[in-house]
Write a protein that holds these residues in place. Structure first.
Motif, PDB file in Angstrom:
ATOM      1  N   THR A   1       0.840  -1.217   0.035  1.00 52.38           N
ATOM      2  CA  THR A   1      -0.168   0.023   0.270  1.00 52.38           C
ATOM      3  C   THR A   1       0.988   1.252  -0.006  1.00 52.38           C
ATOM      4  OG1 THR A   1      -1.529  -1.092   1.282  1.00 52.38           O
ATOM      5  CG2 THR A   1      -1.683   1.122   1.152  1.00 52.38           C
ATOM      6  N   LEU A   2       1.783   1.208   0.828  1.00 49.66           N
ATOM      7  CA  LEU A   2       2.981   2.279   0.870  1.00 49.66           C
ATOM      8  C   LEU A   2       3.829   2.661  -0.368  1.00 49.66           C
ATOM      9  CD1 LEU A   2       4.018   2.279   4.786  1.00 49.66           C
ATOM     10  CD2 LEU A   2       2.178   3.905   3.478  1.00 49.66           C
ATOM     11  N   ARG A   3       3.853   1.419  -0.844  1.00 52.53           N
ATOM     12  CA  ARG A   3       4.855   1.465  -2.140  1.00 52.53           C
ATOM     13  C   ARG A   3       4.025   2.058  -3.215  1.00 52.53           C
ATOM     14  NH1 ARG A   3       5.678  -3.687  -2.707  1.00 52.53           N
ATOM     15  NH2 ARG A   3       7.052  -3.792  -1.202  1.00 52.53           N
ATOM     16  N   LEU A   4       2.630   1.766  -3.573  1.00 53.84           N
ATOM     17  CA  LEU A   4       1.891   2.128  -4.402  1.00 53.84           C
ATOM     18  C   LEU A   4       1.465   3.861  -4.111  1.00 53.84           C
ATOM     19  CD1 LEU A   4      -0.076   1.460  -6.865  1.00 53.84           C
ATOM     20  CD2 LEU A   4      -1.724   0.741  -5.434  1.00 53.84           C
ATOM     21  N   GLY A   5       1.495   4.349  -2.885  1.00 54.28           N
ATOM     22  CA  GLY A   5       1.185   5.656  -2.520  1.00 54.28           C
ATOM     23  C   GLY A   5       2.335   6.636  -2.840  1.00 54.28           C
TER      24      GLY A   5
ATOM     25  N   ARG B   1       3.361   6.845  -5.956  1.00 46.87           N
ATOM     26  CA  ARG B   1       2.857   7.233  -7.218  1.00 46.87           C
ATOM     27  C   ARG B   1       1.989   8.516  -7.004  1.00 46.87           C
ATOM     28  NH1 ARG B   1       1.482   1.561 -10.273  1.00 46.87           N
ATOM     29  NH2 ARG B   1       3.551   0.398  -9.957  1.00 46.87           N
ATOM     30  N   THR B   2       1.190   8.766  -5.914  1.00 43.10           N
ATOM     31  CA  THR B   2       0.347   9.688  -5.572  1.00 43.10           C
ATOM     32  C   THR B   2       0.776  10.756  -4.625  1.00 43.10           C
ATOM     33  OG1 THR B   2      -0.881   8.321  -3.960  1.00 43.10           O
ATOM     34  CG2 THR B   2      -1.612   8.196  -6.418  1.00 43.10           C
ATOM     35  N   GLY B   3       2.020  11.031  -4.604  1.00 43.20           N
ATOM     36  CA  GLY B   3       2.645  12.030  -3.828  1.00 43.20           C
ATOM     37  C   GLY B   3       2.636  11.534  -2.039  1.00 43.20           C
ATOM     38  N   GLY B   4       2.659  10.014  -2.009  1.00 43.06           N
ATOM     39  CA  GLY B   4       2.825   9.614  -0.702  1.00 43.06           C
ATOM     40  C   GLY B   4       1.478   9.353  -0.033  1.00 43.06           C
TER      41      GLY B   4
ATOM     42  N   VAL C   1      -5.967   1.127  -0.918  1.00 46.34           N
ATOM     43  CA  VAL C   1      -5.441   0.003  -0.241  1.00 46.34           C
ATOM     44  C   VAL C   1      -5.368  -1.413  -0.379  1.00 46.34           C
ATOM     45  CG1 VAL C   1      -5.910  -1.075   2.437  1.00 46.34           C
ATOM     46  CG2 VAL C   1      -6.652   1.285   1.751  1.00 46.34           C
ATOM     47  N   ILE C   2      -4.198  -1.809  -0.517  1.00 46.54           N
ATOM     48  CA  ILE C   2      -3.751  -3.340  -1.019  1.00 46.54           C
ATOM     49  C   ILE C   2      -4.103  -4.305   0.043  1.00 46.54           C
ATOM     50  CG2 ILE C   2      -2.187  -4.995  -1.798  1.00 46.54           C
ATOM     51  CD1 ILE C   2      -3.014  -2.472  -3.790  1.00 46.54           C
TER      52      ILE C   2
END
Length: 412
Positions: free
Chosen positions: A205-209, A211-214, A219-220
């Protein structure tokens, strides 16, 4: 009509022709079994012989195993196929038309019971093929049985394993290979992503975040994976259980599939056969199993074998949460009290205990004395599995996800 269904231009049922020819060969002393008859019919479909000589070469290539059998095969071939009218043979012309539907050998094919698959080797319904052949040739009335691997399996399916020879048991390998020994699933520590899991994969989830500025806008979720429980088989190879042991070891080899199966044998001592049964043919595996187990066809010390298994393998994790399959008739040569104590220890480690006892096939059987009486209360299921048709109860007992201690003997 499909070209594959024509023997030299004549619409006949290849299964009927191959079966009758094989029957005549066996009557003359040449061992032409169902496998050779099937290869003979397949050669006819592929080669599409246009002369009797070409048909003879198909028979020689598939039905004879050496030069010594050629004379006998040719004699029977002339008796069976000598009545075919072959213009190419008479003129020596290779471009002559196909064999004409003249006088076929003195046998006819009537639309009797269909083959087990309901169709001939050419894929057509056997009854319609025979009826069409009779309509073209005007023959009727004589029944010819069609032997095949499937019919052999059906013929042996209702026989007790103790009555089967080694060759007959090998015929059941293909049927056993179509079975699957499945065990109940269990949760493991590995996880997989799912849309609506109960756990959040924080790292993903944090790794994907990033891409959107943190900001974690998505949510994965994840949940634990399921995997089949380990199957552990303990097979009694004493003299009274030898034929059933060979059948059960063949079943474990052919039907284990992806199940993690551990195989042990015991009589007077415990032997681990898992490496022996791996990556080899069933017949070779059984031969290696006999060499690896020096007490094959010896006495029976079930309690001592279970104690050795629990001490050396079970407590170290092999039996924890596993499905234990014990194959034995319950004849304990020693004191049955230790057997009951070891069964109680094993039941606290294992998920389920399934006992295969061929003696339970009798409706008058009662586990009142001896080792079986001591082991019965700790078993989740007791089945006979004494023949191929009785293996369904064994498969159901192994796949049952519920623990059902018998506690006492139940009728039926």
């Amino acid at each position: 009509m499909p070209e594959a269904a024509r023997l030299a231009g004549w619409p006949v049922d290849l299964a009927e022709v191959a079966a009758h020819f094989g029957e005549r060969l066996r009557g003359a002393g040449l061992p032409a079994g169902p496998d050779r008859c099937q290869r003979f019919a397949g050669a006819i479909r592929l080669a599409a012989p246009r002369t009797t000589q070409q048909l003879r070469w198909c028979a020689r290539a598939t039905l004879a195993t050496g030069p010594a059998q050629l004379a006998l095969l040719d004699r029977v071939f002339d008796e069976v196929f000598g009545g075919l009218v072959d213009p190419a043979d008479s003129r020596g012309d290779p471009n002559a038309p196909p064999l004409s539907p003249g006088s076929f050998p003195p046998v006819s094919f009537a639309p009797e019971a269909p083959s087990p698959s309901g169709a001939g080797l050419d894929g057509r319904d056997s009854g319609s093929a025979r009826a069409e052949a009779d309509a073209h040739s005007g023959r009727a009335g004589v029944r010819v049985d069609v032997p095949s691997a499937a019919s052999a399996g059906e013929r042996l399916a209702g026989r007790d394993f103790a009555e089967l020879t080694a060759q007959e048991l090998a015929l059941l390998a293909d049927v056993m290979g179509r079975l699957r020994l499945a065990t109940p699933p269990r949760r493991c520590r590995r996880t997989r992503r799912v849309p609506h899991g109960h756990r959040v994969d924080l790292r993903a989830t944090l790794r994907l975040g990033r891409r959107t500025g943190g900001d974690p806008l998505r949510v994965i979720r994840q949940r634990a994976r399921d995997k089949p429980r380990r199957l552990v088989a303990l097979c009694d190879i004493s003299r009274s259980m030898e034929p059933y042991a060979r059948a059960m070891l063949q079943l474990l080899y052919c039907a284990a599939g992806g199940t993690r199966a551990e195989v042990f044998t015991f009589a007077t001592r415990l032997t681990r056969l898992t490496p022996v049964l791996a990556r080899t043919a069933p017949a070779v595996a059984l031969e290696r199993a006999g060499r690896a187990a020096p007490d094959w066809s010896g006495g029976t010390r079930i309690g001592a074998a279970l104690r050795e298994f629990t001490d050396r393998y079970g407590r170290r994790g092999l039996a924890r949460g596993a499905v234990i399959l014990i194959i034995s008739d319950g004849w304990e040569t020693g004191d049955p009290v230790p057997l009951g104590r070891e069964m109680a220890r094993l039941s606290r480690l294992a998920y389920r205990i399934v006992w295969v006892n061929p003696r339970t096939q009798s409706p008058r059987y009662r586990p009142l004395v001896g080792g079986m009486a001591a082991a019965w209360p700790h078993c989740d299921a007791v089945v006979s599995a004494h023949r191929l048709t009785a293996l369904t109860d064994l498969l159901d007992a192994l796949a049952d996800p519920q623990r059902r201690r018998t506690n006492q003997f139940r009728e039926g």
